[in-house]
Design a protein around this motif. Structure first.
Motif, PDB file in Angstrom:
ATOM      1  N   GLY A  19      84.210  61.043  61.865  1.00 29.62           N
ATOM      2  CA  GLY A  19      82.866  60.138  61.944  1.00 29.62           C
ATOM      3  C   GLY A  19      81.676  61.045  61.962  1.00 29.62           C
ATOM      4  O   GLY A  19      80.672  60.322  61.934  1.00 29.62           O
ATOM      5  N   LYS A  20      81.532  62.289  62.235  1.00 28.04           N
ATOM      6  CA  LYS A  20      80.610  62.878  62.259  1.00 28.04           C
ATOM      7  C   LYS A  20      79.915  63.098  60.843  1.00 28.04           C
ATOM      8  O   LYS A  20      80.625  62.928  59.866  1.00 28.04           O
ATOM      9  N   LEU A  21      78.537  63.626  60.690  1.00 31.94           N
ATOM     10  CA  LEU A  21      77.914  63.317  59.564  1.00 31.94           C
ATOM     11  C   LEU A  21      77.800  65.012  58.879  1.00 31.94           C
ATOM     12  O   LEU A  21      77.067  65.724  59.734  1.00 31.94           O
ATOM     13  N   LEU A  22      78.236  65.275  57.768  1.00 32.74           N
ATOM     14  CA  LEU A  22      78.377  66.599  57.008  1.00 32.74           C
ATOM     15  C   LEU A  22      76.974  66.401  56.471  1.00 32.74           C
ATOM     16  O   LEU A  22      76.990  65.635  55.511  1.00 32.74           O
ATOM     17  N   VAL A  23      76.055  67.352  56.546  1.00 27.85           N
ATOM     18  CA  VAL A  23      74.526  67.183  55.593  1.00 27.85           C
ATOM     19  C   VAL A  23      74.519  68.477  55.118  1.00 27.85           C
ATOM     20  O   VAL A  23      74.722  69.710  55.420  1.00 27.85           O
ATOM     21  N   ARG A  24      73.966  68.212  53.876  1.00 29.35           N
ATOM     22  CA  ARG A  24      73.632  69.695  52.847  1.00 29.35           C
ATOM     23  C   ARG A  24      72.280  69.265  52.441  1.00 29.35           C
ATOM     24  O   ARG A  24      72.190  68.107  51.831  1.00 29.35           O
ATOM     25  N   VAL A  25      71.345  70.298  52.438  1.00 29.30           N
ATOM     26  CA  VAL A  25      70.016  70.176  51.966  1.00 29.30           C
ATOM     27  C   VAL A  25      70.184  70.867  50.731  1.00 29.30           C
ATOM     28  O   VAL A  25      70.209  71.894  50.503  1.00 29.30           O
ATOM     29  N   TYR A  26      69.947  69.878  49.565  1.00 32.24           N
ATOM     30  CA  TYR A  26      70.088  70.531  48.084  1.00 32.24           C
ATOM     31  C   TYR A  26      68.815  70.389  47.355  1.00 32.24           C
ATOM     32  O   TYR A  26      68.560  68.983  47.294  1.00 32.24           O
ATOM     33  N   LEU A  31      71.861  65.465  51.194  1.00 31.49           N
ATOM     34  CA  LEU A  31      73.082  64.896  50.914  1.00 31.49           C
ATOM     35  C   LEU A  31      73.834  64.650  51.998  1.00 31.49           C
ATOM     36  O   LEU A  31      73.791  65.876  53.037  1.00 31.49           O
ATOM     37  N   SER A  32      74.532  63.756  52.374  1.00 28.16           N
ATOM     38  CA  SER A  32      75.471  63.663  53.306  1.00 28.16           C
ATOM     39  C   SER A  32      76.681  62.948  53.293  1.00 28.16           C
ATOM     40  O   SER A  32      76.603  61.763  52.675  1.00 28.16           O
ATOM     41  N   GLY A  33      77.496  63.149  54.127  1.00 25.03           N
ATOM     42  CA  GLY A  33      78.706  62.291  54.185  1.00 25.03           C
ATOM     43  C   GLY A  33      79.355  62.306  55.712  1.00 25.03           C
ATOM     44  O   GLY A  33      79.415  63.306  56.162  1.00 25.03           O
ATOM     45  N   LYS A  34      80.095  60.953  55.684  1.00 23.15           N
ATOM     46  CA  LYS A  34      80.591  60.820  57.062  1.00 23.15           C
ATOM     47  C   LYS A  34      82.115  61.526  56.969  1.00 23.15           C
ATOM     48  O   LYS A  34      82.954  61.262  55.785  1.00 23.15           O
ATOM     49  N   ILE A  35      82.328  62.317  57.968  1.00 20.90           N
ATOM     50  CA  ILE A  35      83.686  63.044  57.727  1.00 20.90           C
ATOM     51  C   ILE A  35      84.801  62.003  58.068  1.00 20.90           C
ATOM     52  O   ILE A  35      84.893  61.344  59.114  1.00 20.90           O
ATOM     53  N   PRO A  99      80.512  59.175  51.329  1.00 18.70           N
ATOM     54  CA  PRO A  99      79.155  59.502  50.958  1.00 18.70           C
ATOM     55  C   PRO A  99      78.229  58.531  51.572  1.00 18.70           C
ATOM     56  O   PRO A  99      78.630  57.347  51.822  1.00 18.70           O
ATOM     57  N   VAL A 100      77.284  59.095  52.208  1.00 20.85           N
ATOM     58  CA  VAL A 100      76.025  58.436  52.941  1.00 20.85           C
ATOM     59  C   VAL A 100      74.609  58.653  52.129  1.00 20.85           C
ATOM     60  O   VAL A 100      73.983  57.626  51.807  1.00 20.85           O
ATOM     61  N   GLU A 101      74.200  59.807  52.270  1.00 17.32           N
ATOM     62  CA  GLU A 101      73.011  60.068  51.414  1.00 17.32           C
ATOM     63  C   GLU A 101      72.903  60.691  50.492  1.00 17.32           C
ATOM     64  O   GLU A 101      73.929  61.691  50.203  1.00 17.32           O
ATOM     65  N   GLY A 102      72.112  60.555  49.134  1.00 14.06           N
ATOM     66  CA  GLY A 102      72.065  61.419  48.047  1.00 14.06           C
ATOM     67  C   GLY A 102      73.198  61.178  47.181  1.00 14.06           C
ATOM     68  O   GLY A 102      73.457  61.776  46.553  1.00 14.06           O
ATOM     69  N   GLU A 150      76.000  66.777  62.198  1.00 12.28           N
ATOM     70  CA  GLU A 150      75.295  65.921  62.906  1.00 12.28           C
ATOM     71  C   GLU A 150      76.252  65.031  63.679  1.00 12.28           C
ATOM     72  O   GLU A 150      77.195  64.430  63.059  1.00 12.28           O
ATOM     73  N   ASP A 151      75.817  64.414  64.580  1.00 12.70           N
ATOM     74  CA  ASP A 151      76.652  63.421  65.467  1.00 12.70           C
ATOM     75  C   ASP A 151      76.325  62.110  64.532  1.00 12.70           C
ATOM     76  O   ASP A 151      75.340  62.009  63.805  1.00 12.70           O
ATOM     77  N   GLY A 152      77.662  61.360  64.475  1.00 17.71           N
ATOM     78  CA  GLY A 152      77.633  60.156  63.740  1.00 17.71           C
ATOM     79  C   GLY A 152      78.287  58.958  64.383  1.00 17.71           C
ATOM     80  O   GLY A 152      78.062  58.759  65.609  1.00 17.71           O
ATOM     81  N   GLU A 153      78.840  58.444  63.475  1.00 18.98           N
ATOM     82  CA  GLU A 153      79.787  57.169  64.089  1.00 18.98           C
ATOM     83  C   GLU A 153      80.684  57.641  65.312  1.00 18.98           C
ATOM     84  O   GLU A 153      81.348  58.477  65.093  1.00 18.98           O
TER      85      GLU A 153
END
Length: 195
Positions: A19-26, A31-35, A99-102, A150-153
């Motif tokens: 439920g946490k958010l894996l974030v990558r700045v590219y 770019l982010s995705g919920k684990i 996938p969430v962002e990007g 990051e913290d997520g759902e």
DNA sequence: CGCCAGATTGACT
DNA sequence: GTCAATCTGGCGG
């Protein structure tokens, strides 16, 4: 997530990561995705752990928590985060994200595949999020290196399913794979029968 | 530097 | 369902 988040039993940290958010700045973009799927690995007592082979990876698994441990297998990069109680050993493999962002950038990195196939697998998600050896050894508890969590759902206990780990030739007796029940981005393969 | 095994993926008998 | 491509990391020479 603060560094202390990763100080605990690997299986427990693996569950907490769902439920946490894996974030990558590219290239300046998020770019982010919920684990949605993780696996726990231990030290040399774990037949499937890289720690058993010795070398640098083993030292890292026994080393400081909260750092990305990235290594190549079958021409993919596999993303782990070192996690264990003080003076023990362990790591959590991130196996799939939603996938969430990007999403558009992610699709380009993976060359026009179906959304569902973008990030549902450990090798797939690293490619889709441009995660490679350059990020190896970097802490994921700061935003300084373009990769963090990051913290997520909030995920309730009953949404979590467990199974044996996938693809390992020799597993431990207890199930160490954790995923969000019913999530379509969980990798599809059925775990092999354990020994 | 060469050999081997592998926490995978995707193409194909 | 089967199967091989292709690369990293450890280890031996």
């Amino acid at each position: 997530m603060p560094k202390e988040f990763y100080r605990g039993d690997p299986a427990r940290v693996a569950v907490k990561l769902l439920g946490k958010l894996l974030v990558r700045v590219y290239r300046g973009k998020r770019l982010s995705g919920k684990i949605v799927e993780t696996e726990a690995y231990y030290g040399i007592e774990d037949p499937a752990s890289r720690a058993r082979r010795g070398g640098n990876l083993a030292r890292m698994i026994y080393g400081d928590v909260g750092v990305a441990l990235i290594y190549g297998v079958h021409r993919q990069w596999l993303l782990n985060v070192v996690a264990h109680p003080s003076s023990e050993a362990g790591a959590v493999l991130i196996r799939a994200v939603e996938p969430v962002e990007g999403v558009e950038t992610t699709k380009k990195l993976r060359r026009a595949l179906e959304l569902q196939l973008l990030t549902s697998g450990p090798g797939r998600l690293t490619r889709a999020m441009a995660i490679d050896k350059k990020l190896h050894g970097k802490p994921v508890y700061t935003t300084a290196h373009g990769l963090w969590i990051e913290d997520g759902e909030e995920i309730s206990e009953r949404q979590v399913a467990v199974s044996h780990r996938i693809g390992v030739t020799e597993d431990l007796p207890m199930p160490l794979r954790f995923y969000i029940k019913g999530n379509p981005f969980v990798s599809r393969k059925t775990p092999p029968a354990r020994l």
